[in-house]
Design an enzyme around this catalytic site. Structure first.
Site, mmCIF file in Angstrom:
data_model
loop_
_atom_site.group_PDB
_atom_site.id
_atom_site.type_symbol
_atom_site.label_atom_id
_atom_site.label_comp_id
_atom_site.label_asym_id
_atom_site.label_seq_id
_atom_site.Cartn_x
_atom_site.Cartn_y
_atom_site.Cartn_z
ATOM 1 N N GLU A 255 51.283 18.871 -44.486
ATOM 2 C CA GLU A 255 50.950 20.292 -44.620
ATOM 3 C C GLU A 255 50.006 20.603 -43.475
ATOM 4 O O GLU A 255 48.904 20.049 -43.406
ATOM 5 C CB GLU A 255 50.288 20.584 -45.963
ATOM 6 C CG GLU A 255 49.900 22.039 -46.125
ATOM 7 C CD GLU A 255 49.032 22.288 -47.337
ATOM 8 O OE1 GLU A 255 48.692 23.449 -47.584
ATOM 9 O OE2 GLU A 255 48.680 21.329 -48.032
ATOM 10 N N CYS A 294 44.635 27.358 -45.950
ATOM 11 C CA CYS A 294 45.927 27.431 -45.269
ATOM 12 C C CYS A 294 46.688 28.683 -45.670
ATOM 13 O O CYS A 294 47.626 29.089 -44.982
ATOM 14 C CB CYS A 294 46.757 26.179 -45.546
ATOM 15 S SG CYS A 294 47.124 25.921 -47.287
#
Length: 420
Positions: A255, A294
């Site tokens: 990620e 994020c």
């Protein structure tokens, strides 16, 4: 606090140069990290032979019950974790996302393990498939635990949730885990991890912790091991290209960087509920965790006709945020995680300024509430405006991982492949 590494059932001191980990608001030393001195072969051997064997003896339901017990145990120690979380720059609201969010993930996986998986050691996937005309040759997919270890390399912004969200599915699947937190906030991960060990809920070898550099750990991984990485795309690329990782077909998930957008429709005029919601959400995503998420909104894309109104509303909303030591109840946004992170964000802002003008956010004039602006890693909410997003490149490719957002408008509608 001195951080050490937990290897093969014992806390092991390192042999490298001591690294001071500092409070993001005050600059005071919270913990010292003593990296090195780890036998990574022993680390992996302990996970595979002791931790893996102990976990595989348990059924899915038994492992799910361990997750539920662990979630309840950590819930009883949240206050201690909250107090230490302030040092990372997190406000109480930020800490709720990290600590309570991580504990909730354990509860969710415990529930899913009980409701969706069998009370056994094998998961049967799908129906049998006939592979011959007469049915004399059939195939059946079954899922069993890998016989290696899961290496979790985590980011600095969610030191508790980042650990627990990866531990939950790995332990439920019967895989021992090695947790490698980001150095800057590893003291909070270490405290939550120590709480896990002290509970004695998990079987021996199920979890281990490595603080500091991974050294040659990746070179000892095999096809039965896996890596789950969270962090920058450049670091992910380096890890993925490790010769042993490639040669041994080590499973690798990542990620990495993100540039999320919020888009305001042309019919959302100032004063409408949609306009107000847009402003509120952009403001919230800049403020929460000081933009270190994020999922934060990095680009506010608006119709050209609404650009002035959006910028005015965002300047007012972002400018009203109280910045300072998160221990103060009046503070709405704390510092970023470290001085190094502040330097990185300022560097990214400098790149963005090549295409956009800063219309809010002067770090040189920032006076945080109850804190020293030089010792703390404080940044003001920063809003940039790009007048021509069609020609821009940096605002669509450079992420400033902090309280930073760029508003922009396009002179033409987006059709097909449109990066803005």
């Amino acid at each position: 606090m001195q951080l050490q590494s937990f290897v093969a059932g014992r806390w092991q001191s390192g042999s490298g140069e001591r690294v001071a980990l500092r409070d993001a608001s005050t600059g005071e030393v919270v913990a010292s990290l003593l990296p090195g001195g780890i036998d990574h072969r022993a680390l992996l051997a302990h996970a595979r032979t002791v931790g893996g064997a102990n976990l595989r003896r348990l059924s899915f339901h038994e492992r799910a019950l361990l997750l539920k017990r662990l979630a309840k145990h950590l819930s009883e120690h949240k206050d201690e974790l909250y107090r230490l979380s302030f040092a990372t720059g997190a406000t109480k609201e930020d800490s709720w996302l990290d600590i309570d969010g991580g504990i909730s993930t354990l509860f969710v996986y415990a529930s899913k393990g009980t409701r969706e998986l069998p009370d056994g050691h094998v998961y049967v996937e799908g129906s049998p498939e006939s592979l011959s005309r007469g049915g004399s040759f059939i195939g059946q997919h079954i899922c069993v635990p890998l016989e290696g270890a899961a290496l979790h390399i985590n980011a600095f912004n969610f030191p508790v949730w980042g650990m627990l969200e990866k531990l939950a599915p790995a332990l439920l699947a019967g895989m021992p885990s090695i947790v490698k937190p980001a150095t800057a906030t590893s003291y909070l991960t270490e405290r939550a991890f120590r709480c896990i060990l002290e509970s004695r809920i998990l079987p021996e070898g199920a979890v281990q912790l490595v603080c500091g550099p991974v050294g040659d750990l990746l070179t000892h991984l095999t096809c039965q091991d896996m890596i789950a990485f969270t962090g920058s795309a450049s670091t992910a690329h380096k890890l993925r290209e490790c010769p042993e990782v490639v040669a041994n077909c080590v499973r690798f998930t990542a990620e990495t960087d993100s540039l999320n957008s919020a888009i305001l429709g042309p019919d959302a005029a100032p004063g409408s509920a949609e306009f107000d919601l847009f402003i509120a959400e952009v403001t919230r995503e800049v403020r929460i965790k000081a933009g270190q998420k994020c999922t934060a909104i990095r680009k506010a894309i608006v119709p050209a006709a609404q650009a002035a109104a959006v910028n005015e509303a965002l300047r007012a909303a972002l400018g009203a945020i109280v910045i300072g030591d998160p221990r103060n109840a009046e503070v709405g946004m704390g510092p970023v995680a470290s001085l190094a992170q502040r330097r990185e964000v300022l560097g990214r802002i400098a790149v963005l300024r090549g295409e956009a003008e800063v219309i809010l956010g002067d770090s040189a004039r920032l006076q945080p509430l109850g804190a020293d602006p030089e010792r703390g890693a404080f940044l003001p909410p920063t809003l940039l405006y790009c007048r021509d997003s069609d020609a821009a490149r940096a605002i669509h490719g450079v992420e400033a991982f902090g309280p930073v957002c760029t508003s922009s408008s396009a002179s033409r509608p987006c059709t097909g492949d449109c990066s803005s």
